[in-house]
Design a protein around this motif. Structure first.
Motif, PDB file in Angstrom:
ATOM      1  N   ARG A 184       0.846  -1.183   0.000  1.00  0.00           N
ATOM      2  CA  ARG A 184       0.000   0.000   0.000  1.00  0.00           C
ATOM      3  C   ARG A 184       0.885   1.237   0.000  1.00  0.00           C
ATOM      4  O   ARG A 184       1.883   1.298   0.716  1.00  0.00           O
ATOM      5  CB  ARG A 184      -0.901   0.012   1.236  1.00  0.00           C
ATOM      6  CG  ARG A 184      -1.795   1.234   1.367  1.00  0.00           C
ATOM      7  CD  ARG A 184      -2.777   1.055   2.517  1.00  0.00           C
ATOM      8  NE  ARG A 184      -3.556   2.267   2.727  1.00  0.00           N
ATOM      9  CZ  ARG A 184      -3.203   3.242   3.578  1.00  0.00           C
ATOM     10  NH1 ARG A 184      -2.094   3.118   4.300  1.00  0.00           N
ATOM     11  NH2 ARG A 184      -3.958   4.314   3.718  1.00  0.00           N
ATOM     12  N   ILE A 185       0.552   2.222  -0.835  1.00  0.00           N
ATOM     13  CA  ILE A 185       1.273   3.490  -0.864  1.00  0.00           C
ATOM     14  C   ILE A 185       0.682   4.393   0.219  1.00  0.00           C
ATOM     15  O   ILE A 185      -0.523   4.668   0.207  1.00  0.00           O
ATOM     16  CB  ILE A 185       1.175   4.161  -2.244  1.00  0.00           C
ATOM     17  CG1 ILE A 185       1.722   3.242  -3.331  1.00  0.00           C
ATOM     18  CG2 ILE A 185       1.918   5.495  -2.234  1.00  0.00           C
ATOM     19  CD1 ILE A 185       3.185   2.935  -3.227  1.00  0.00           C
ATOM     20  N   VAL A 186       1.531   4.828   1.143  1.00  0.00           N
ATOM     21  CA  VAL A 186       1.083   5.658   2.254  1.00  0.00           C
ATOM     22  C   VAL A 186       1.331   7.118   1.916  1.00  0.00           C
ATOM     23  O   VAL A 186       2.456   7.500   1.541  1.00  0.00           O
ATOM     24  CB  VAL A 186       1.821   5.288   3.556  1.00  0.00           C
ATOM     25  CG1 VAL A 186       1.336   6.164   4.710  1.00  0.00           C
ATOM     26  CG2 VAL A 186       1.612   3.810   3.879  1.00  0.00           C
ATOM     27  N   ARG A 221       8.662   3.075   4.807  1.00  0.00           N
ATOM     28  CA  ARG A 221       9.893   2.934   4.033  1.00  0.00           C
ATOM     29  C   ARG A 221       9.621   2.197   2.720  1.00  0.00           C
ATOM     30  O   ARG A 221      10.088   2.613   1.644  1.00  0.00           O
ATOM     31  CB  ARG A 221      10.934   2.173   4.854  1.00  0.00           C
ATOM     32  CG  ARG A 221      12.292   2.002   4.193  1.00  0.00           C
ATOM     33  CD  ARG A 221      13.260   1.354   5.167  1.00  0.00           C
ATOM     34  NE  ARG A 221      14.574   1.199   4.587  1.00  0.00           N
ATOM     35  CZ  ARG A 221      14.951   0.142   3.870  1.00  0.00           C
ATOM     36  NH1 ARG A 221      14.076  -0.848   3.645  1.00  0.00           N
ATOM     37  NH2 ARG A 221      16.169   0.063   3.364  1.00  0.00           N
ATOM     38  N   ALA A 222       8.858   1.099   2.786  1.00  0.00           N
ATOM     39  CA  ALA A 222       8.516   0.356   1.568  1.00  0.00           C
ATOM     40  C   ALA A 222       7.668   1.213   0.634  1.00  0.00           C
ATOM     41  O   ALA A 222       7.828   1.173  -0.600  1.00  0.00           O
ATOM     42  CB  ALA A 222       7.789  -0.933   1.930  1.00  0.00           C
ATOM     43  N   SER A 223       6.773   1.995   1.222  1.00  0.00           N
ATOM     44  CA  SER A 223       5.919   2.853   0.403  1.00  0.00           C
ATOM     45  C   SER A 223       6.745   3.889  -0.346  1.00  0.00           C
ATOM     46  O   SER A 223       6.531   4.126  -1.540  1.00  0.00           O
ATOM     47  CB  SER A 223       4.879   3.536   1.293  1.00  0.00           C
ATOM     48  OG  SER A 223       4.175   4.531   0.587  1.00  0.00           O
ATOM     49  N   ARG A 224       7.688   4.513   0.333  1.00  0.00           N
ATOM     50  CA  ARG A 224       8.506   5.542  -0.319  1.00  0.00           C
ATOM     51  C   ARG A 224       9.460   4.947  -1.339  1.00  0.00           C
ATOM     52  O   ARG A 224       9.773   5.581  -2.353  1.00  0.00           O
ATOM     53  CB  ARG A 224       9.257   6.341   0.746  1.00  0.00           C
ATOM     54  CG  ARG A 224       8.314   7.223   1.570  1.00  0.00           C
ATOM     55  CD  ARG A 224       9.009   7.947   2.702  1.00  0.00           C
ATOM     56  NE  ARG A 224       8.069   8.810   3.415  1.00  0.00           N
ATOM     57  CZ  ARG A 224       8.340   9.471   4.542  1.00  0.00           C
ATOM     58  NH1 ARG A 224       9.554   9.349   5.090  1.00  0.00           N
ATOM     59  NH2 ARG A 224       7.425  10.225   5.121  1.00  0.00           N
ATOM     60  N   LEU A 225       9.938   3.723  -1.087  1.00  0.00           N
ATOM     61  CA  LEU A 225      10.749   3.057  -2.108  1.00  0.00           C
ATOM     62  C   LEU A 225       9.919   2.799  -3.359  1.00  0.00           C
ATOM     63  O   LEU A 225      10.407   2.964  -4.491  1.00  0.00           O
ATOM     64  CB  LEU A 225      11.298   1.735  -1.558  1.00  0.00           C
ATOM     65  CG  LEU A 225      12.633   1.786  -0.816  1.00  0.00           C
ATOM     66  CD1 LEU A 225      12.971   0.419  -0.233  1.00  0.00           C
ATOM     67  CD2 LEU A 225      13.746   2.267  -1.739  1.00  0.00           C
ATOM     68  N   SER A 226       8.670   2.386  -3.184  1.00  0.00           N
ATOM     69  CA  SER A 226       7.796   2.172  -4.345  1.00  0.00           C
ATOM     70  C   SER A 226       7.535   3.474  -5.079  1.00  0.00           C
ATOM     71  O   SER A 226       7.476   3.508  -6.315  1.00  0.00           O
ATOM     72  CB  SER A 226       6.469   1.545  -3.901  1.00  0.00           C
ATOM     73  OG  SER A 226       6.636   0.199  -3.525  1.00  0.00           O
ATOM     74  N   LEU A 227       7.407   4.562  -4.354  1.00  0.00           N
ATOM     75  CA  LEU A 227       7.198   5.863  -4.987  1.00  0.00           C
ATOM     76  C   LEU A 227       8.428   6.263  -5.789  1.00  0.00           C
ATOM     77  O   LEU A 227       8.309   6.851  -6.875  1.00  0.00           O
ATOM     78  CB  LEU A 227       6.883   6.909  -3.922  1.00  0.00           C
ATOM     79  CG  LEU A 227       6.209   8.195  -4.391  1.00  0.00           C
ATOM     80  CD1 LEU A 227       4.989   7.914  -5.247  1.00  0.00           C
ATOM     81  CD2 LEU A 227       5.836   9.053  -3.189  1.00  0.00           C
TER      82      LEU A 227
END
Length: 615
Positions: free
Chosen positions: A523-525, A586-592
């Motif tokens: 999920r993108i936060v 952190r995972a969300s920002r890496l995906s972004l």
């Protein structure tokens, strides 16, 4: 008594004013006209504070409905609210009747996640109804060396072709090869006599032989050499002197067009302008007579007038273009030779000789607009191009010299394209050397670094041209084309390389190895406004691609790229990736980061500029 019983005369009503009549007629016309998609007037918001989209339909509807614009906007807002739930926040009314729409954070999160799961197409679906599109571009004079003025048609046509292919259309790229006459015959014969190795692409190395003077050539000798080339030009199989077609000399080796990133299929030109194809186009059209050439310098006057299209070929209310005329009983006559060659790249309404295209683009300079108006009118009236086929001239402005005059190979003041690309590569290489860490005593680039310098330098030249409105003229300047700052290719390449470095550090990958992009986050936060602004820009990618596909202005891709890079920089300065507060964030920002990098890579690829992972 009779006079008393006579009816009183009616009072005379005041005459209707012009304003009242205009108001009644306008209201009646508006009421009778059906409401179309164009009337919705939905556009991207002009400023971020206005939201993501604006609907201005209330202003145009108010007059026909006889209501204040704001009242109409309120009705639109009430009707849209339930339909847009979950996608947009509460509909906002601003000013006299503007309806502002703003994405919800939930929708932005879901849209960014979809883009992250499809890094090749970023969630942009291909066309459900693909067209057959013919793009006619480049087509330089292969008897001359290319200069910077030849760059525009090649890279604009290549970019539009890439975009249309990405959209899912069946694209055919056409490159006319002309001027196979005296000039090229003299050049080839001179090469055979003085520089035989130049005819061998494996040994020539792109060297530029000394140009022969016309004074040393006799007229009979020139004619003889021209005839030796007439076989291939007229559709025959006999090769020109040297045992092969002249294309690789002018387009492959001597002109060095490969470094500009032009695809292989356009570097091997199709000989679409042959005399044989021209003769095929001159066959009678049922019910319309014969389309036939008039020849250069023809002065015969025929019915319909010299230099004008007859009434049945003219558009209503417009003056006909020159150099085309018709005879009442014999159909369309085109005075020049070129108009009968240009339709060879177009569709064929009779299914025999053309490419069967749904859309045809001719990418040439704006000075030929009248010529194509003539060609399109003749093709329509003769039935060669069906009404449903779109014939479009894609005009572009000229590259001018420092004196503001058009570049011309005969002026002696042109910049050779080869020299420009070499100079761009040199400047990019020097910039890379200047940014090496202190203590590195090497004063030369490695092979890998030299490849990067070439990518950056040539990309800078192409991007500088594509980033401008194609219809504008601009003056050639080394400083502007090769600038490594601002809205330039080096800036975009650096943004991509920076994201690659961020991902490497965050995932523990070694420097110098190809980047392995992380798996999509669940999920993108959206935790910060800089994240929100970046995602709001990213999800508009399908709109941007659709606009450029429709209006054919590549500079909008460059503007969108620059805005995306700037918004990413703001996001990265405000939001830490490696030191994010939670693993989920952190995972969300890496995906972004991955979605932003994929967007840059996709659009730079459409522009014909490869990306680099380290700069």
């Amino acid at each position: 008594q009779a006079e008393a019983e006579a009816p009183a005369p009616e009072e005379e009503k005041p005459a209707m004013t012009a304003e009242e009549r205009e108001s009644i007629l306008s209201a009646a016309a508006a009421a009778a006209r059906p409401f179309t998609a164009a009337d919705t007037a939905v556009t991207s918001a002009t400023k971020p504070e206005f939201g993501d989209y604006q609907c201005n339909a209330a202003l145009s509807l108010a007059k026909s409905l006889g209501l204040p614009p704001r009242k109409v906007a309120e009705s639109i807002s009430e009707a849209l609210g339930p339909r847009l739930a979950g996608v947009f926040d509460d509909v906002e009314i601003a000013g006299p009747g503007f309806v502002n729409l703003r994405f919800t954070d939930e929708y932005l999160s879901d849209a960014a996640g979809l883009m992250d799961s499809d890094k090749d197409r970023l969630g942009v679906p291909p066309s459900s109804d693909p067209d057959r599109v013919v793009v006619d571009y480049s087509s330089p004079n292969i008897a001359k060396e290319m200069h910077v003025g030849h760059l525009r048609s090649t890279i604009i046509g290549d970019t539009l072709s890439n975009l249309l292919e990405f959209a899912g259309h069946d694209v055919l790229r056409l490159n006319h090869v002309g001027d196979w006459g005296t000039q090229f015959g003299m050049l080839v014969e001179h090469l055979r006599d003085e520089y035989p190795a130049a005819l061998d692409p494996e040994t020539s190395g792109g060297r530029r032989p000394r140009r022969p003077g016309r004074a040393v050539q006799g007229r009979q000798e020139a004619v003889r050499r021209r005839r030796r080339l007439q076989g291939p030009e007229q559709g025959g199989r006999r090769p020109p002197p040297g045992g092969r077609r002249p294309g690789p000399i002018g387009v492959g080796v001597a002109l060095r067009r490969e470094p500009a990133g032009v695809p292989e299929d356009i570097r091997r030109p199709r000989h679409r302008g042959s005399q044989r194809e021209g003769r095929e186009l001159l066959q009678p059209v049922p019910g319309r007579g014969r389309v036939r050439p008039g020849g250069h310098g023809t002065r015969r006057r025929e019915r319909g007038g010299h230099g004008r299209l007859p009434r049945r070929l003219r558009e209503p209310g417009r003056q006909s273009p020159p150099h085309a005329r018709a005879e009442e009983r014999r159909g369309v006559q085109l005075r020049h030779d070129r108009p009968r060659r240009d339709p060879a790249a177009g569709p064929d309404g009779k299914g025999g000789r053309g490419e069967g295209a749904d859309r045809v683009l001719y990418v040439t300079d704006a000075g030929q607009s009248q010529h194509f108006e003539m060609v399109f009118a003749a093709a329509r009236k003769s039935g060669f191009a069906p009404d449903e086929t779109r014939l479009e001239h894609v005009p572009f402005g000229l590259v001018q010299g420092e004196d503001g005059k058009k570049f011309a190979t005969r002026s002696g003041d042109t910049v050779r394209l080869r020299d420009l690309l070499d100079e761009a590569t040199r400047i990019a290489g020097e910039d890379m050397l200047s940014r090496r860490p202190d203590g590195d005593g090497s004063d030369s680039l490695s092979d890998d670094e030299a490849d990067v310098a070439r990518t950056v330098g040539i990309g800078a030249v192409k991007y500088a041209d594509l980033s401008m409105n194609r219809e504008s003229n601009y003056r050639f300047s080394y400083g502007r084309m090769l600038s490594l700052n601002g809205n330039t290719a080096p800036y975009m390449l650096y943004a991509y390389a920076r994201i690659c470095g961020i991902v490497r550090r965050a995932t523990g990958q070694e420097e110098g190895t190809p980047v392995v992009w992380p798996e999509p986050a669940g999920r993108i936060v959206v935790s910060d406004d800089t994240e929100r602004q970046l995602i709001r820009n990213l999800v508009k990618l399908p709109d941007v691609l659709g606009e450029v596909e429709a209006d054919l202005f590549p500079n909008r891709l460059c503007d969108y790229l620059f805005e995306t890079s700037q918004l990413f920089n703001k996001f990265y300065e405000k939001c830490s990736v490696n030191n994010a507060e939670t693993p989920e964030l952190r995972a969300s920002r890496l995906s972004l980061c991955a979605v932003t990098a994929s967007t840059i890579r996709l659009l730079m690829g459409i522009l014909g500029i490869p990306v680099v992972e380290k700069l």
